[in-house]
Design a protein around this motif. Structure first.
Motif, PDB file in Angstrom:
ATOM      1  N   GLU A  25       6.079  14.179  -2.695  1.00 58.45           N
ATOM      2  CA  GLU A  25       5.652  12.870  -3.208  1.00 58.45           C
ATOM      3  C   GLU A  25       5.432  11.874  -2.069  1.00 58.45           C
ATOM      4  O   GLU A  25       4.453  11.130  -2.049  1.00 58.45           O
ATOM      5  N   LEU A  26       6.351  11.862  -1.106  1.00 55.24           N
ATOM      6  CA  LEU A  26       6.220  10.962   0.038  1.00 55.24           C
ATOM      7  C   LEU A  26       4.986  11.314   0.871  1.00 55.24           C
ATOM      8  O   LEU A  26       4.258  10.437   1.338  1.00 55.24           O
ATOM      9  N   LYS A  27       4.761  12.620   1.024  1.00 57.54           N
ATOM     10  CA  LYS A  27       3.602  13.085   1.783  1.00 57.54           C
ATOM     11  C   LYS A  27       2.308  12.660   1.078  1.00 57.54           C
ATOM     12  O   LYS A  27       1.353  12.197   1.720  1.00 57.54           O
ATOM     13  N   ALA A  28       2.284  12.787  -0.248  1.00 63.64           N
ATOM     14  CA  ALA A  28       1.109  12.392  -1.032  1.00 63.64           C
ATOM     15  C   ALA A  28       0.861  10.892  -0.938  1.00 63.64           C
ATOM     16  O   ALA A  28      -0.287  10.432  -1.053  1.00 63.64           O
ATOM     17  N   ALA A  29       1.944  10.135  -0.707  1.00 61.30           N
ATOM     18  CA  ALA A  29       1.820   8.678  -0.587  1.00 61.30           C
ATOM     19  C   ALA A  29       1.445   8.242   0.828  1.00 61.30           C
ATOM     20  O   ALA A  29       1.379   7.050   1.118  1.00 61.30           O
ATOM     21  N   GLY A  30       1.219   9.218   1.702  1.00 62.68           N
ATOM     22  CA  GLY A  30       0.767   8.905   3.045  1.00 62.68           C
ATOM     23  C   GLY A  30       1.833   8.916   4.123  1.00 62.68           C
ATOM     24  O   GLY A  30       1.542   8.640   5.290  1.00 62.68           O
ATOM     25  N   ARG A  31       3.077   9.228   3.763  1.00 56.75           N
ATOM     26  CA  ARG A  31       4.142   9.299   4.761  1.00 56.75           C
ATOM     27  C   ARG A  31       4.023  10.557   5.602  1.00 56.75           C
ATOM     28  O   ARG A  31       3.592  11.611   5.129  1.00 56.75           O
ATOM     29  N   GLU A 356      14.292   8.933   4.810  1.00 56.38           N
ATOM     30  CA  GLU A 356      13.702   7.589   4.740  1.00 56.38           C
ATOM     31  C   GLU A 356      13.340   7.036   6.122  1.00 56.38           C
ATOM     32  O   GLU A 356      12.306   6.376   6.278  1.00 56.38           O
TER      33      GLU A 356
END
Length: 400
Positions: A25-31, A356
């Motif tokens: 999810e974080l990767k999909a959000a650009g992280r 985080e």
């Protein structure tokens, strides 16, 4: 909600899946996230196995099979146990499930009564205790600390056995530590079990072929033939053959137990995917040449990770015998504060802050029943591992 089963309150969702999901999810959000939580090889399924799956589709082998596996696969499993483990089984003693997890679950559901106890050495694979609870039993967790190499001692096993003990779940090489038991260490445990004929053994041999530095795998019924009639020897094609998504696990044991497991499976999922079964036949019967080649890469990655983590302030990382995990202790980090101001109270806080603040996803030790630790899966590229470990080093160096 009131209409949900009370049994559901006894269990929790898989923490390893939760970590992988959050990282995605974080990767999909650009992280910029490096996921070290997934317990699967990054290698592709070998071509001969993929070809067998394709051939099965082209030949129309896409219908129902027997509920717990087709005869051709059961025979391949019988041959495997004889060839590699010196264990004699018949096809009637074999069960094939949708992954190793279903095999373990079926066995517990088929045998557990309220109040029955199951001995589980910790650190353990996250699903063992919850499957016992779902089946109505009680997990008896035996903590095996870093000082014993994450291995259960004969004295610990003896002390954990009660008149209510039904199973010992035994996993070597281990998820999450990679620790394996030598033949002598395993014989010391089986000697204890021979004194307690009411205790059955459920092995999880999924990492059998992922063994390094001359470590020689062995399984309980092989080491102590006297346990043959009360051992369920479980395995699968997921890890060594890079077939996690094909979902094929299997086990061999006494006919009445296998029949009971078949009954459970016939009224739940029925047969595993027919195409996956044909691919598994090829996996077991075909060339095994790629396994030592893959293992060379795993050893290189293991050594890279162990070296970098042992150079990290506050961490201690033992060298595992097999599998593709390390399980470093963060004892030296407890009570410190991260650069962003988070107090490291335990390994769950450590893992959350690490994700985080650095984008490195690991699984916290409490999920595996032994703290303060975390699990790293090194089944990913050297570059990703090097960068992830560098971020962990910086994160720990910044603790105050």
């Amino acid at each position: 909600m009131a209409f949900l089963s009370a049994t559901l309150n006894r269990v929790k969702p898989s923490p390893t899946i939760a970590v992988s999901t959050l990282a995605a999810e974080l990767k999909a959000a650009g992280r910029d996230v490096i996921g070290l939580g997934a317990g699967e090889p990054d290698f592709d399924t070998p071509q001969n196995i993929k070809d067998a799956g394709k051939a099965a589709i082209d030949a129309g082998k896409t219908k129902y099979t027997a509920p717990d596996g087709m005869p051709e696969l059961k025979q391949a499993i019988v041959d495997k146990f004889k060839r590699e483990n010196g264990l004699d089984y018949t096809p009637a003693q074999v069960s094939v499930g949708t992954g190793g997890k279903q095999i373990l679950y079926n066995a517990l559901m088929a045998t557990m009564n309220p109040g029955d106890e199951v001995i589980i050495p910790a650190p353990y694979w996250v699903s063992y205790p919850d499957m016992v609870l779902l089946a109505g039993g009680e997990p008896v967790v035996v903590e095996c600390p870093i000082e014993t190499g994450f291995r259960m001692t004969p004295e610990q096993l003896e002390a954990a056995i009660t008149p209510k003990t039904k199973w010992l779940i035994f996993n070597s090489p281990s998820n999450p530590t990679g620790a394996g038991y030598t033949r002598d260490q395993l014989k010391a445990l089986t000697d204890v079990l021979m004194r307690h004929p009411h205790v059955w053994v459920m092995t999880d041999d999924m990492y059998e072929h992922l063994a390094y530095d001359g470590f020689e795998f062995c399984t309980p019924a092989e080491v102590e033939p006297g346990l043959y009639d009360r051992t369920l020897t479980c395995n699968g094609v997921s890890k060594a053959y890079a077939m996690t998504g094909w979902r094929i696990g299997y086990a061999a044991g006494p006919v009445p137990l296998i029949a009971a497991m078949r009954k459970i499976q016939s009224q739940s999922t029925s047969n595993p995917c027919s195409v996956s079964q044909w691919a598994a036949v090829e996996a077991l019967n075909g060339t095994q040449d790629f396994i030592p080649e893959n293992n060379k890469m795993f050893v290189r990655r293991r050594d890279l990770v162990v070296e970098m983590l042992n150079k990290t302030e506050g961490l201690e990382c033992p060298v595992p015998d097999g599998a593709f995990y390390v399980y470093p202790s963060i004892k030296g980090c407890i009570g410190k504060v991260t650069k962003a101001g988070t107090l490291i109270e335990n390994d769950e806080v450590f893992a959350k802050a690490l994700l985080e603040e650095t984008g490195v996803a690991v699984v916290f030790g409490a999920a595996f029943g032994l703290s303060p630790n975390f699990r790293v899966s090194y089944a990913t590229s050297d570059d990703a591992l090097r960068e992830a470990c560098a971020r962990i080093q910086t994160f720990c160096a910044d603790l105050s």
